[in-house]
Scaffold this motif. Structure first.
Motif, short mmCIF file in Angstrom:
data_model
loop_
_atom_site.label_atom_id
_atom_site.label_comp_id
_atom_site.label_asym_id
_atom_site.label_seq_id
_atom_site.Cartn_x
_atom_site.Cartn_y
_atom_site.Cartn_z
N SER A 137 0.87 -1.19 0.00
CA SER A 137 0.00 0.00 0.00
C SER A 137 0.90 1.23 0.00
CB SER A 137 -0.90 0.03 1.24
OG SER A 137 -0.12 0.31 2.39
N LEU A 138 0.30 2.39 -0.28
CA LEU A 138 1.08 3.64 -0.23
C LEU A 138 1.50 3.95 1.21
CD1 LEU A 138 -0.76 6.04 -2.72
CD2 LEU A 138 1.35 4.74 -3.08
N TYR A 139 0.65 3.55 2.16
CA TYR A 139 0.98 3.75 3.58
C TYR A 139 2.27 2.97 3.92
CZ TYR A 139 0.72 2.41 8.54
OH TYR A 139 1.02 2.13 9.85
N ASP A 140 2.34 1.71 3.48
CA ASP A 140 3.53 0.89 3.78
C ASP A 140 4.75 1.44 3.05
OD1 ASP A 140 2.75 -1.64 5.41
OD2 ASP A 140 1.13 -1.39 3.97
N LEU A 141 4.52 1.91 1.81
CA LEU A 141 5.62 2.44 1.02
C LEU A 141 6.23 3.65 1.73
CD1 LEU A 141 7.11 2.13 -1.68
CD2 LEU A 141 5.41 3.65 -2.72
N ARG A 142 5.36 4.50 2.24
CA ARG A 142 5.83 5.69 2.96
C ARG A 142 6.62 5.29 4.22
NH1 ARG A 142 5.92 7.17 8.04
NH2 ARG A 142 6.36 9.36 8.17
N ASN A 143 6.14 4.28 4.92
CA ASN A 143 6.86 3.84 6.13
C ASN A 143 8.24 3.29 5.79
OD1 ASN A 143 4.82 4.62 7.80
ND2 ASN A 143 3.95 2.57 8.07
N LEU A 144 8.30 2.52 4.70
CA LEU A 144 9.60 2.00 4.25
C LEU A 144 10.57 3.15 4.01
CD1 LEU A 144 11.44 -0.26 2.89
CD2 LEU A 144 10.32 0.38 0.74
N PHE A 145 10.11 4.16 3.27
CA PHE A 145 11.00 5.28 2.93
C PHE A 145 11.37 6.10 4.18
CE2 PHE A 145 9.13 5.16 -1.61
CZ PHE A 145 10.07 4.21 -1.98
N GLN A 146 10.44 6.20 5.12
CA GLN A 146 10.76 6.92 6.37
C GLN A 146 11.88 6.19 7.12
OE1 GLN A 146 8.96 9.86 7.77
NE2 GLN A 146 11.02 9.86 8.62
N VAL A 147 11.73 4.87 7.19
CA VAL A 147 12.77 4.07 7.85
C VAL A 147 14.10 4.27 7.11
CG1 VAL A 147 13.54 1.68 8.28
CG2 VAL A 147 11.18 2.34 8.80
N ASN A 148 14.06 4.22 5.77
CA ASN A 148 15.29 4.34 4.98
C ASN A 148 15.99 5.69 5.18
OD1 ASN A 148 14.01 2.53 2.05
ND2 ASN A 148 14.83 1.77 3.97
N VAL A 149 15.23 6.79 5.12
CA VAL A 149 15.91 8.09 5.26
C VAL A 149 16.47 8.24 6.68
CG1 VAL A 149 14.71 9.35 3.41
CG2 VAL A 149 13.79 9.44 5.74
N GLU A 150 15.76 7.69 7.67
CA GLU A 150 16.28 7.83 9.03
C GLU A 150 17.50 6.94 9.28
OE1 GLU A 150 12.30 9.60 11.14
OE2 GLU A 150 12.76 7.47 11.44
N GLU A 151 17.54 5.78 8.64
CA GLU A 151 18.77 4.98 8.75
C GLU A 151 19.92 5.75 8.10
OE1 GLU A 151 18.46 2.98 10.85
OE2 GLU A 151 16.87 1.51 10.64
N GLY A 152 19.61 6.44 7.00
CA GLY A 152 20.62 7.30 6.38
C GLY A 152 21.09 8.38 7.37
N ARG A 153 20.16 8.95 8.11
CA ARG A 153 20.53 9.98 9.09
C ARG A 153 21.36 9.37 10.23
NH1 ARG A 153 20.73 12.75 13.04
NH2 ARG A 153 19.59 11.35 14.42
N HIS A 154 21.04 8.14 10.59
CA HIS A 154 21.82 7.50 11.66
C HIS A 154 23.26 7.24 11.20
CE1 HIS A 154 17.93 6.07 13.83
NE2 HIS A 154 18.05 7.37 13.73
N LEU A 155 23.41 7.00 9.90
CA LEU A 155 24.77 6.91 9.36
C LEU A 155 25.47 8.26 9.54
CD1 LEU A 155 27.10 5.72 7.72
CD2 LEU A 155 25.82 6.28 5.64
N TRP A 156 24.77 9.35 9.22
CA TRP A 156 25.33 10.69 9.41
C TRP A 156 25.76 10.88 10.87
CZ3 TRP A 156 26.89 14.90 6.79
CH2 TRP A 156 26.60 14.95 5.42
N ALA A 157 24.96 10.37 11.79
CA ALA A 157 25.25 10.55 13.22
C ALA A 157 26.61 9.94 13.56
CB ALA A 157 24.15 9.91 14.07
N MET A 158 26.87 8.73 13.05
CA MET A 158 28.14 8.06 13.36
C MET A 158 29.30 8.69 12.58
SD MET A 158 27.47 5.93 15.68
CE MET A 158 25.98 6.64 16.33
N VAL A 159 29.00 9.15 11.35
CA VAL A 159 30.05 9.78 10.55
C VAL A 159 30.48 11.10 11.18
CG1 VAL A 159 30.44 10.94 8.31
CG2 VAL A 159 29.55 8.60 8.40
#
Ligand code: BYC
Length: 471
Positions: A137-159
């Motif tokens: 669903s679009l709802y699930d798709l949005r959640n996937l992308f939210q998780v993805n961008v935040e994991e990207g931000r968590h990489l920034w945190a460690m970098v």
């Protein structure tokens, strides 16, 4: 400073503009990150996604929601507020002021912990990159992308930590974080679970339930760290992490709910032909993701973890609520062990048993999920139940790596394991079946037939909201 500054090229609340050298170093890493995102990030083309972006690090209302093209998401550096009086809560330095710089004698260990943590974040984005093509669903798709961008931000945190506190070596490690890849033969990700595939949405829900939950517990121990910048960054990461847990918990809820519904409506357990995932297949996926996540806690006994604790680098889950001396030099703990080849327990020093302590906290938390899913089965009037397999089942790290055991904890000869493991872990047939159900549903308000719709939308929006605009 608590509010991130979004006027900056790299949004941050660490006063980056006042440290030109660091700012330049991170600004030169930024294009590498963006090119990694373009080549290893989500593959489904989108115009924009209804994403939350952090605008503060404390209180309610710390996030703002809006439709954003994913590549324009403002990845940044956000640390929780500094407590100038913070003191070290455990280990040999207990009671001393928390460190604002890295002590020379612990530099290598701290760097290693930060690199391992940092390595998992982009790994999960890589593992999930193709899931958009089959979103239910679009709802699930949005959640996937939210998780993805935040994991990207968590990489920034460690970098940020690597660049700001670990000099040239830190900068080199930051580059390496973009060069290792999940599942790569030549340069894989560091920890086992992050080289496994996440090829379908049942795997995604299980991953966000079980593997993200390891993240919650590991970040919880690093939040206790004497190295204050690490502690403060983990504190804020945990806030974002809560959404990832929700995606996993309610995702599995919704799969179980839909399967139960179809079982009851048709008065049969044999629901594969009816287009939903049979309970035994759900159990096999659970067995797999739970057991590989147990491996992420390291060995039952570990001198690494004893050293981390004594040095003040990594604490226990909710360290300050523990009622002991927070040094543990005279304490003991019973840990799972292989004794004369049998699954048993043995007493070891509390310090070397700290991975076991954390794994037990994690297991107790995981059993909460199983209880929830069983309540759904019970309320549907079904007698079947899901369960967590035994701690010795399918382990590749620690005391039980050398043996094979059934989900109920009986040690098995190699031949029997080989003959029976298809009863307990997803087989090619199971995986092919699950994948066959994974067809995208991109229409607003519609959902795939193998999963129930969510009870609530995101940020008060309804399920049929236009969460994602596809390209
Ligand atoms: N795979 O002394 P031992 C997350 C290595 S998830 C491969 O028993 P220790 C997230 C170990 O490195 C959280 N190797 O273990 C979730 C050691 O190597 P060396 C990630 C493994 O050191 C979802 C050797 O085996 N963060 O955030 O006490 C999405 C002996 O190990 C594995 C952290 O993990 C494995 N599974 O504990 C996105 C926190 N397990 O030293 C994100 C930082 C162990 O002999 N890491 N080994 O070369 C740590 O605290 C520890 O390094 C570990 C291991 C808990 C991982």
């Amino acid at each position: 400073m608590t509010r991130p500054d979004y006027a900056e090229k790299i949004p941050n609340n660490v006063g980056l503009a006042e440290d030109r050298r660091l700012q330049r170093a991170l600004e030169s890493w930024q294009p590498d990150f963006l090119s990694w995102w373009e080549t290893m990030g989500p593959t489904l083309p989108t115009q924009d996604v209804y994403l939350r972006t952090a605008i503060d690090v404390r209180g309610e209302g710390w996030a703002q929601f809006g439709h954003v093209p994913m590549i324009d998401y403002r990845w940044g550096i956000f640390l929780a507020d500094k407590n100038p009086d913070r003191r070290i809560a455990f280990g040999a330095h207990k009671g001393e002021p928390a460190w604002q710089k890295v002590p020379g004698e612990y530099r290598a260990e701290l760097q290693r912990l930060i690199v391992i943590q940092g390595d998992t974040e982009p790994a999960s984005v890589e593992q999930q990159r193709n899931l958009g093509a089959t979103a239910p669903s679009l709802y699930d798709l949005r959640n996937l992308f939210q998780v993805n961008v935040e994991e990207g931000r968590h990489l920034w945190a460690m970098v940020y930590l690597l660049h700001a506190y670990f000099g040239r070596e830190g900068r080199e490690e930051a580059e390496e974080l973009l060069h290792r890849n999940s599942g790569s033969q030549d340069s894989p990700r560091i920890l086992g679970a992050f080289n496994e595939e996440t090829p379908d949405w049942l795997s995604f829900y299980m991953f966000t339930y079980f593997t993200d939950r390891d993240g919650k517990y590991q970040l919880g121990t690093l939040k206790e760290s004497a190295f204050d910048p690490l502690s403060r960054t983990c504190e804020f990461m945990l806030k974002e992490e809560a959404h990832h847990m929700m995606v996993g918990t309610t995702g599995v809820d919704r799969v179980v709910e839909r399967t139960a519904q179809v079982m009851v409506e048709n008065d049969t357990d044999d629901v594969a032909a009816l287009g939903v995932i049979p309970l035994p297949v759900i159990q096999k996926y659970l067995n797999f993701h739970y057991s590989v996540s147990l491996d992420l806690f390291g060995g039952e006994t570990s001198t690494n973890v004893a050293n981390y604790y004594t040095a003040g680098l990594k604490g226990r889950w909710l360290e300050e609520r523990r009622k002991d001396d927070h040094k543990l030099t005279d304490d003991a703990i019973m840990v799972d062990a292989l004794i004369d080849g049998d699954i048993a327990q043995t007493e070891v020093s509390a310090l070397t048993g700290l991975n076991t302590d954390l794994r037990r906290e994690y297991i107790a938390d995981c059993s909460g999920g199983v209880k929830r899913w069983n309540r759904i089965l019970e309320e549907a009037g079904l007698s079947q139940r899901l369960y967590l397999p035994h701690v010795a089942f399918n382990r590749k790290v620690g005391a039980f790596a050398a043996i094979e055991a059934s989900p109920t904890g009986e040690k098995l000869p190699a031949g029997e394991w080989a003959a029976r493991k298809g009863e307990w872990l997803p087989t090619e047939v199971d995986k092919t079946f699950v994948r066959s159900l994974m067809r995208p549903v991109y229409e607003r308000g519609k959902i795939a037939a193998w999963v129930a719709p969510p009870r609530n939308g995101i940020n008060g929006q309804s399920f049929d909201y236009d969460y994602v605009h596809l390209a």
